[in-house]
Motif scaffolding. Structure first.
Motif, PDB file in Angstrom:
ATOM      1  N   GLU A 179       0.860  -1.189   0.000  1.00  0.00           N
ATOM      2  CA  GLU A 179       0.000   0.000   0.000  1.00  0.00           C
ATOM      3  C   GLU A 179       0.885   1.223   0.000  1.00  0.00           C
ATOM      4  O   GLU A 179       1.943   1.215   0.623  1.00  0.00           O
ATOM      5  CB  GLU A 179      -0.867   0.044   1.274  1.00  0.00           C
ATOM      6  CG  GLU A 179      -1.965  -0.970   1.308  1.00  0.00           C
ATOM      7  CD  GLU A 179      -2.749  -0.921   2.627  1.00  0.00           C
ATOM      8  OE1 GLU A 179      -2.749   0.135   3.303  1.00  0.00           O
ATOM      9  OE2 GLU A 179      -3.345  -1.937   2.984  1.00  0.00           O
ATOM     10  N   ARG A 180       0.460   2.269  -0.708  1.00  0.00           N
ATOM     11  CA  ARG A 180       1.188   3.523  -0.599  1.00  0.00           C
ATOM     12  C   ARG A 180       0.241   4.698  -0.722  1.00  0.00           C
ATOM     13  O   ARG A 180      -0.750   4.620  -1.439  1.00  0.00           O
ATOM     14  CB  ARG A 180       2.325   3.598  -1.614  1.00  0.00           C
ATOM     15  CG  ARG A 180       1.908   3.580  -3.069  1.00  0.00           C
ATOM     16  CD  ARG A 180       3.114   3.723  -3.964  1.00  0.00           C
ATOM     17  NE  ARG A 180       3.722   2.431  -4.257  1.00  0.00           N
ATOM     18  CZ  ARG A 180       4.908   2.283  -4.861  1.00  0.00           C
ATOM     19  NH1 ARG A 180       5.611   3.350  -5.197  1.00  0.00           N
ATOM     20  NH2 ARG A 180       5.393   1.092  -5.110  1.00  0.00           N
ATOM     21  N   GLY A 181       0.532   5.766   0.011  1.00  0.00           N
ATOM     22  CA  GLY A 181      -0.321   6.950  -0.016  1.00  0.00           C
ATOM     23  C   GLY A 181      -0.079   7.792   1.221  1.00  0.00           C
ATOM     24  O   GLY A 181       0.791   7.470   2.035  1.00  0.00           O
ATOM     25  N   THR A 182      -0.851   8.859   1.370  1.00  0.00           N
ATOM     26  CA  THR A 182      -0.732   9.658   2.586  1.00  0.00           C
ATOM     27  C   THR A 182      -1.559   8.990   3.672  1.00  0.00           C
ATOM     28  O   THR A 182      -2.331   8.056   3.394  1.00  0.00           O
ATOM     29  CB  THR A 182      -1.277  11.082   2.361  1.00  0.00           C
ATOM     30  OG1 THR A 182      -2.666  10.977   2.020  1.00  0.00           O
ATOM     31  CG2 THR A 182      -0.529  11.793   1.241  1.00  0.00           C
ATOM     32  N   HIS A 183      -1.409   9.482   4.881  1.00  0.00           N
ATOM     33  CA  HIS A 183      -2.152   8.948   6.017  1.00  0.00           C
ATOM     34  C   HIS A 183      -3.645   8.908   5.696  1.00  0.00           C
ATOM     35  O   HIS A 183      -4.294   7.871   5.845  1.00  0.00           O
ATOM     36  CB  HIS A 183      -1.864   9.837   7.230  1.00  0.00           C
ATOM     37  CG  HIS A 183      -2.575   9.429   8.474  1.00  0.00           C
ATOM     38  ND1 HIS A 183      -2.259   8.284   9.164  1.00  0.00           N
ATOM     39  CD2 HIS A 183      -3.592  10.012   9.144  1.00  0.00           C
ATOM     40  CE1 HIS A 183      -3.057   8.188  10.228  1.00  0.00           C
ATOM     41  NE2 HIS A 183      -3.876   9.218  10.231  1.00  0.00           N
ATOM     42  N   GLY A 184      -4.153  10.043   5.206  1.00  0.00           N
ATOM     43  CA  GLY A 184      -5.584  10.151   4.904  1.00  0.00           C
ATOM     44  C   GLY A 184      -6.004   9.148   3.838  1.00  0.00           C
ATOM     45  O   GLY A 184      -7.014   8.440   3.992  1.00  0.00           O
ATOM     46  N   GLU A 185      -5.209   9.086   2.776  1.00  0.00           N
ATOM     47  CA  GLU A 185      -5.551   8.180   1.670  1.00  0.00           C
ATOM     48  C   GLU A 185      -5.582   6.727   2.132  1.00  0.00           C
ATOM     49  O   GLU A 185      -6.475   5.958   1.771  1.00  0.00           O
ATOM     50  CB  GLU A 185      -4.527   8.324   0.529  1.00  0.00           C
ATOM     51  CG  GLU A 185      -4.660   9.622  -0.249  1.00  0.00           C
ATOM     52  CD  GLU A 185      -3.435   9.898  -1.124  1.00  0.00           C
ATOM     53  OE1 GLU A 185      -3.391  10.990  -1.702  1.00  0.00           O
ATOM     54  OE2 GLU A 185      -2.529   9.041  -1.197  1.00  0.00           O
ATOM     55  N   LEU A 186      -4.584   6.371   2.924  1.00  0.00           N
ATOM     56  CA  LEU A 186      -4.496   4.973   3.359  1.00  0.00           C
ATOM     57  C   LEU A 186      -5.625   4.615   4.322  1.00  0.00           C
ATOM     58  O   LEU A 186      -6.139   3.493   4.297  1.00  0.00           O
ATOM     59  CB  LEU A 186      -3.134   4.701   4.003  1.00  0.00           C
ATOM     60  CG  LEU A 186      -1.958   4.707   3.027  1.00  0.00           C
ATOM     61  CD1 LEU A 186      -0.660   4.455   3.761  1.00  0.00           C
ATOM     62  CD2 LEU A 186      -2.154   3.656   1.944  1.00  0.00           C
TER      63      LEU A 186
END
Ligand SMILES: Nc1ncnc2c1ncn2[C@@H]1O[C@H](COP(=O)(O)OP(=O)(O)OP(=O)(O)O)[C@@H](O)[C@H]1O
Ligand SMILES: [Mg+2]
Length: 373
Positions: free
Chosen positions: A343-350
């Motif tokens: 998984e990859r993304g910002t805190h919010g996205e994840l």
């Protein structure tokens, strides 16, 4: 050892080793003690024989008394140089034995060194790329990393989370070439890390490894390690950023306090912060924290991270952690599992994604609540 109640057996082992050492030295001393009287005895015996035979010759008139005296004189003069010669041979033999051991150590070539392809590169900005990186520690073992593809722009903060043993530390080790990556898989500013002169690459990277290593030197020397001509003000600055300032003020001799066996024993968190100060001290283009805040409470952690953000503006930071609180504010968070970025993304996205990261977050929130109640 104390924690395992093993004192008696350890003492027994230590005693046995000491006994053996003493015995060997004793037998050496015995031989040496024999040597001197034996030598004196042989010299004396020689004189007796010469006196007997030479005397006989002189009495018979085969030799004059003058010649006999002359012979004796030369002989006396020769004895000490001969003893000295024996001594030198002995010394030489001991010397070569010692030298052989030292040479064996000097001859060890580091496995990782400047490649023939290494050449001077422009100043490092801090863009990092992993290109389809596969890695195994050796042929017989399964792959630890299975196709890592990731680009980190200069100045970004990227965090890595994931279960223990998923290859986070392994990945971090490639950047300062503590481990050698396969060719063409790890690039800094578009150049294979193997094409940098090692000293050049490492001076641009501040690496706080998972296991902190401190020297039995003063705190200041530990922090300034690897930085030539570091001023006390710089050391204090780095310590302050790493949140070590208050601790140092509590030490008997401040920054001149000895660390380790001959001084004070630092707590786990103090050790980690000393290691962070050491990395910050170099003002690196790339900062890597491998679980470097694990022994620090969340409040102190937040303070340190905020200060680091100030220093690391426009510089690249890689942060490995098991704690969400550490990675929350990163520009990009990567979740590793069994050698892959799953998984990859910002805190919010994840969180919105509701995957593994979200589950980890939920779990840690719950733990915090439980701890608080
Ligand atoms: N020097 C080594 N030789 C052989 N195998 C190794 C070596 N170092 C690590 N490994 C293995 O590689 C895998 C990944 O280890 P690594 O230290 O990268 O995990 P990690 O994600 O950092 O774990 P942690 O969160 O516990 O620090 C593990 O299975 C480990 O046993
Ligand atoms: Mg690790």
């Amino acid at each position: 050892m104390r924690a395992y109640a093993q004192e008696d057996s350890e003492i027994a082992v230590f005693n046995r080793l000491n006994r053996e050492y003493a015995d060997r030295n004793l037998s050496l001393v015995r031989i040496e003690a024999m040597m001197r009287p034996l030598m004196q005895f042989l010299i004396g015996l020689g004189y007796v024989l010469i006196l007997w035979y030479g005397g006989l010759l002189a009495v018979r008139g085969a030799m004059t008394v003058g010649q006999f005296t002359e012979f004796n004189l030369y002989l006396t003069r020769l004895i000490w140089p001969l003893i000295a010669l024996g001594y030198v041979v002995n010394l030489y033999q001991r010397g070569t034995a010692s030298l052989k051991r030292m040479n064996a150590i000097f001859a060890v070539e580091p496995a990782i060194k400047d490649e023939p392809t290494a050449r001077e590169q422009p100043p490092i900005k801090g863009r990092i790329e992993f290109r389809n990186l596969h890695f195994r520690y050796n042929e017989t073992m399964p792959e630890v990393l299975r196709g890592i593809d990731l680009t980190i722009e200069a100045g970004q903060t990227v965090a890595f989370v994931g279960r223990t043993g998923t290859g986070k530390s392994t990945l971090m080790n490639f950047i300062p070439r503590v481990l050698d990556p396969p060719p063409g898989t790890v690039l800094v500013d578009g150049v294979d890390v193997r094409d940098y002169p090692l000293a050049r690459l490492r001076s641009a990277v501040g690496y706080v490894p998972q296991e902190t290593f401190l020297f039995s030197e003063t705190l200041a020397e530990n922090i300034a390690f690897g930085v030539e001509r570091a001023s006390r003000a710089e050391v204090e600055w780095a310590a302050e950023i790493a949140g070590l300032g208050d601790d140092v003020r509590g030490f008997p001799e401040g920054f001149d306090t000895m660390v380790g066996e001959r001084g004070i024993t630092l707590s786990g968190g103090q050790k980690q912060r000393t290691a962070i100060a050491r990395a910050v001290m170099r003002q690196p283009r790339i900062l890597i924290l491998d679980d470097a805040l694990s022994s620090v409470d969340t409040y102190t952690e937040e303070k340190i991270l905020a200060q680091l953000r100030g220093v690391m503006r426009e510089r690249t930071s890689l942060i490995v952690s098991h704690r969400i609180s550490t990675v929350r504010d990163a520009d990009l968070i990567c979740v590793l599992d069994e050698g892959r970025i799953v998984e990859r993304g910002t805190h919010g996205e994840l969180l919105a994604r509701g995957g593994e990261y979200a589950a980890l977050y939920e779990r840690q929130l719950l733990e915090e609540e439980l701890a608080a109640s």
